[in-house]
Design an enzyme around this catalytic site. Structure first.
Site, short mmCIF file in Angstrom:
data_model
loop_
_atom_site.label_atom_id
_atom_site.label_comp_id
_atom_site.label_asym_id
_atom_site.label_seq_id
_atom_site.Cartn_x
_atom_site.Cartn_y
_atom_site.Cartn_z
N ASN A 104 0.64 -1.29 -0.04
CA ASN A 104 0.02 -0.05 -0.07
C ASN A 104 0.92 1.18 -0.02
OD1 ASN A 104 -2.56 1.60 0.46
ND2 ASN A 104 -3.49 -0.32 0.53
N ARG A 105 0.13 2.51 0.46
CA ARG A 105 0.79 3.48 0.34
C ARG A 105 1.72 4.29 1.67
NH1 ARG A 105 -3.54 3.34 -2.58
NH2 ARG A 105 -3.42 4.01 -4.87
N HIS A 209 -1.94 -9.53 -3.91
CA HIS A 209 -2.58 -8.48 -4.75
C HIS A 209 -3.09 -9.14 -6.06
CE1 HIS A 209 -3.17 -4.66 -6.94
NE2 HIS A 209 -2.93 -4.13 -5.88
N GLU A 372 -7.21 -7.31 -0.47
CA GLU A 372 -5.80 -7.38 0.22
C GLU A 372 -5.88 -7.59 1.55
OE1 GLU A 372 -3.21 -4.07 -1.35
OE2 GLU A 372 -4.89 -3.73 -2.52
#
Length: 416
Positions: A104-105, A209, A372
């Site tokens: 993720n981020r 993913h 996810e």
């Protein structure tokens, strides 16, 4: 090298035993030296009801085959027909792989550990001030799902991949050694991800993913997955994000009947996308989902994540009858409704319809979804969430471990 050998032995001890039924029904893993990639570069494993293929690139799942309610075999994950295509695809949508070392981020591509600030490779949302990107997505330009893992074991029903992520790779501190094990058993896909920080404290968060379409992209009524029913029984809250999907620090309520409410009752993914509330729900000028829901199951006391009926997510298609229940030890769940797909990704030969101009052999917007299992996203930049023990790992401490079971069945129930 002696140090690495001992760590490899430790990793082997952490891996699950492969006790699922083999195709012959003996219950033995039947490890043989003849197992290996086929002519397309796929490593196959088998169990009752399921067949799957994997590739070393990203430790990715490439095919997952199951019979639908009519007995027709469906390949329900997106991918390519040949393993070499994964590394050649310029779009690289993290197709079936393991994003790492941090999924993720990461806000501003930076984080702090013990008072030291680290800067990692930026690769998303470029601006004039930050031409490479304003944040880091899935570990950077050369995250784990851009790399070839090593196959360390392969049997009829299980495969284990490993990777050594060097100190400083993509800007992350310390070396990490990881083992990814996939096993099939009785209509179930199990996976276990173990990662060991060997030299320094470092953030670790992994996931799978995989792009899903439970109709095998062959539904002759719709070429989207918006007809799929989705249910998150423990997810009355989500991580609040800004317009580029960076967590703000807020934990937001999913009020009953709202766009992000999948906990009060199952509903089709497309049920609320015509609502004005859905506009911008997945970022700037985006209608759909790219949302991290919190899994709140501890309110009922101690729980066993493996217990029958304790799934954290359910995905089901009335058209194919295929149902997928997700069980995991993780505390968050991201779903992406393929808002960014535009018809440029081809279907595999095992998928879709032939000679039908209304249904091109590509994946359109909303034609799939990604699920996810993971921890709270970008928690390394939100110490107020108190997730450090779940996301920061160092030498001599516990390893990072993610476990999940994806349980398949047939369910013909239709939901609006």
């Amino acid at each position: 090298m002696r140090f690495h050998t001992s760590l490899a032995s430790l990793g082997a001890l952490l891996l699950p035993l492969t006790s699922a039924q083999s195709p012959g029904g003996t219950g033995s893993s039947n490890v043989t030296s003849s197992l290996g990639p086929d002519e397309h570069g796929f490593y196959w494993i088998y169990s009752e009801g399921l067949t799957a293929a994997f590739i070393p690139y990203g430790a990715s799942i490439a095919k997952l085959l199951i019979n639908d309610k009519y007995g027709v075999e469906r390949d329900v994950v997106a991918g390519f027909d040949n393993a070499t295509a994964y590394s050649l695809d310029a779009a690289h949508p993290h197709l079936g792989g393991v994003p790492g070392r941090y999924a993720n981020r990461i806000q501003n591509s930076t984080f702090e550990i013990d008072g030291q600030t680290y800067y990692v490779n930026a690769n998303e949302n470029p601006t004039r001030e930050a031409p490479d990107g304003a944040d880091t997505l899935h570990g950077g330009h050369d995250g784990w799902d851009y790399r070839n893992f090593t196959v360390v074991s392969h049997s009829n029903d299980s495969i284990t991949f490993s990777i050594v992520d060097a100190d400083g790779e993509q800007g992350f501190p310390g070396e990490v050694i990881s083992y990814i094990t996939y096993t099939l058993r009785n209509f179930t896909w199990d996976f276990k991800m173990v990662a060991i920080a060997t030299t320094q404290k470092t953030p670790i968060m992994l996931s799978s993913h995989t792009y899903w379409n439970l109709d095998g992209f062959a539904n002759n009524e719709t070429n989207t997955a918006l007809n799929h029913t989705f249910y998150l029984p423990y997810s009355g809250q989500r991580v609040g994000v800004d317009n580029i999907l960076i967590p703000t620090g807020d934990i937001v309520a999913n009020k009953p009947g709202s766009v992000n409410d999948f906990w009060s009752a199952p509903k089709q993914i497309g049920a609320d996308l015509q609502s004005s509330e859905a506009e911008g729900n997945c970022g700037f000028n985006c209608t759909g989902y790219d949302t991290c829901w919190i899994i709140n199951r501890g309110q009922d006391g101690p729980y066993d994540w493996r217990a029958e009926g304790s799934f954290v997510a359910r995905l089901q298609s009335a058209w194919s009858g295929i149902q997928l229940d997700v069980y995991t030890d993780q505390d968050a769940f991201q779903m992406y409704s393929c808002n960014g797909q535009n018809g440029s990704m081809p279907l595999k030969t095992t998928q879709g319809l032939s000679d039908d101009s209304d249904f091109p052999r590509t994946i359109p917007q909303y034609g799939c979804l990604v699920m996810e299992v993971e921890d709270w996203i970008d928690a390394i930049n939100h110490p107020e969430w108190q997730r450090e023990s779940k996301q920061i790992f160092g030498p001599g401490g516990d390893p990072y471990v993610l476990q999940a079971s994806y349980v398949f069945s047939i369910n013909n129930t239709a939901t609006s």
